[in-house]
Design an enzyme around this catalytic site. Structure first.
Site, PDB file in Angstrom:
ATOM      1  N   ASP A  67       0.822  -1.212   0.000  1.00 26.78           N
ATOM      2  CA  ASP A  67       0.000   0.000   0.000  1.00 26.78           C
ATOM      3  C   ASP A  67       0.854   1.259   0.000  1.00 26.78           C
ATOM      4  O   ASP A  67       2.058   1.213   0.202  1.00 26.78           O
ATOM      5  CB  ASP A  67      -0.955  -0.018   1.213  1.00 26.78           C
ATOM      6  CG  ASP A  67      -0.271  -0.411   2.517  1.00 26.78           C
ATOM      7  OD1 ASP A  67       0.972  -0.412   2.557  1.00 26.78           O
ATOM      8  OD2 ASP A  67      -0.972  -0.710   3.483  1.00 26.78           O
ATOM      9  N   ASN A 136      -7.237  -2.269  14.396  1.00 26.22           N
ATOM     10  CA  ASN A 136      -8.659  -2.538  14.118  1.00 26.22           C
ATOM     11  C   ASN A 136      -8.832  -3.758  13.202  1.00 26.22           C
ATOM     12  O   ASN A 136      -9.909  -3.995  12.681  1.00 26.22           O
ATOM     13  CB  ASN A 136      -9.342  -1.313  13.488  1.00 26.22           C
ATOM     14  CG  ASN A 136      -8.715  -0.920  12.160  1.00 26.22           C
ATOM     15  OD1 ASN A 136      -7.804  -1.592  11.687  1.00 26.22           O
ATOM     16  ND2 ASN A 136      -9.199   0.155  11.566  1.00 26.22           N
TER      17      ASN A 136
HETATM   18  C1  GLP Z   1      -0.254   0.296   8.477  1.00 20.27           C
HETATM   19  C2  GLP Z   1      -0.032  -0.522   7.220  1.00 20.27           C
HETATM   20  C3  GLP Z   1      -0.256  -1.994   7.450  1.00 20.27           C
HETATM   21  C4  GLP Z   1       0.440  -2.441   8.717  1.00 20.27           C
HETATM   22  C5  GLP Z   1      -0.146  -1.689   9.888  1.00 20.27           C
HETATM   23  C6  GLP Z   1       0.387  -2.136  11.232  1.00 20.27           C
HETATM   24  O1  GLP Z   1      -1.546   0.724   8.622  1.00 20.27           O
HETATM   25  N1  GLP Z   1      -0.851  -0.085   6.158  1.00 20.27           N
HETATM   26  O2  GLP Z   1       0.216  -2.730   6.347  1.00 20.27           O
HETATM   27  O3  GLP Z   1       0.277  -3.821   8.899  1.00 20.27           O
HETATM   28  O4  GLP Z   1       0.156  -0.313   9.675  1.00 20.27           O
HETATM   29  O5  GLP Z   1       1.484  -1.374  11.602  1.00 20.27           O
HETATM   30  P1  GLP Z   1       2.393  -1.690  12.837  1.00 20.27           P
HETATM   31  O6  GLP Z   1       3.196  -2.884  12.467  1.00 20.27           O
HETATM   32  O7  GLP Z   1       3.246  -0.466  12.979  1.00 20.27           O
HETATM   33  O8  GLP Z   1       1.499  -1.936  14.001  1.00 20.27           O
END
Ligand code: GLP
Length: 242
Positions: A67, A136
């Site tokens: 993304d 979420n």
């Molecule tokens: C973002 C990304 C996701 C990722 C998520 C969790 O929103 N778009 O791909 O999995 O964050 O992030 P973290 O690993 O920092 O908790």
């Protein structure tokens, strides 16, 4: 679904790096789907060390990232493209021509999503997809919704995601409100999936996603239907497991 509980973030990262290394050794021209966020950073650091030690070769690897924020250019330090360069690509022998991203500043986001979806098909699909999970239950930027998205699309981010991701920005107002993301269908078409989950703030949603009903309100729950998925979590995130 194979769920593996590790004792710490470090152990989870080592095991993740082992699984990814094995994939790259078995298939040196693998198409890897990669994720951003704090969770995979430890694994990326270990992959860098192995590559620099001469034990891992990225030269034939192709990557597609999950993304990108709408409105952020690749040289913006908050963009996911920049994150990947900084945390992995610039430290390994990656061929820049084999790095693929959704373009957050594309003038026509719908065509950009279609381009990315076609590209993944032309590459022969994703051999191995690394995932994290938002608090979420989102995967990539597939937010809780009333249906599962099939293909890449432009999404409006929820307040919960803006709140969770604001730590990477100066203020919450700076977090883009939209993103381009692979759809659930794009992700589910990957041949293998490795989901990493870390920290007590993910425990409740992890239990819901991996043991609860499969529903688009908890996007990660769809992974229960994938034939080859491993969840690697630390004890804090998987505290609900026996
Ligand atoms: C973002 C990304 C996701 C990722 C998520 C969790 O929103 N778009 O791909 O999995 O964050 O992030 P973290 O690993 O920092 O908790």
């Amino acid at each position: 679904m194979n769920i593996v509980k590790t004792q710490s973030y470090e152990e989870m990262s080592r095991k993740a790096a082992n699984i990814m290394s094995a994939q790259m050794i078995h298939k040196p021209d693998s198409v890897l789907g990669l994720a951003t966020g704090s969770t995979p950073e430890g694994a990326y650091q270990i992959l860098i060390e192995r590559c620099q030690a001469g034990d891992l070769d990225f030269s034939e690897i192709t990557t597609v990232n999950l993304d990108e924020y709408v409105g952020l250019s690749p040289d913006n330090p908050e963009s996911y493209r920049y994150f990947m360069e900084d945390r992995l690509f610039s430290h390994v022998n990656m061929n820049a021509a084999r790095v693929h991203f959704l373009n957050g500043i594309a003038s026509d986001p719908i065509s950009e999503c279609a381009r990315f979806e076609t590209l993944i098909k032309e590459l022969g699909g994703i051999d191995f997809q690394l995932l994290g999970m938002g608090p979420n239950g989102h995967i990539a930027f597939n937010e809780p919704s009333s249906s599962f998205a099939r293909t890449c699309f432009k999404v409006g981010l929820t307040e919960s995601t803006i709140e969770a991701n604001k730590r990477f920005f100066d203020t919450a107002e700076d977090v883009p409100r939209e993103a381009l993301t692979m759809g659930i269908g794009t992700i589910m078409a990957a041949r293998k999936i490795l989901m990493l989950v870390s920290g007590s703030n993910k425990a409740e949603i992890a239990e819901e996603a991996f043991t609860g009903p499969i529903c688009p309100e908890v996007p990660a729950s769809i992974l229960q239907l994938h034939p080859n998925v491993t969840v690697l979590g630390d004890v804090a995130a998987l505290s609900w497991m026996d």
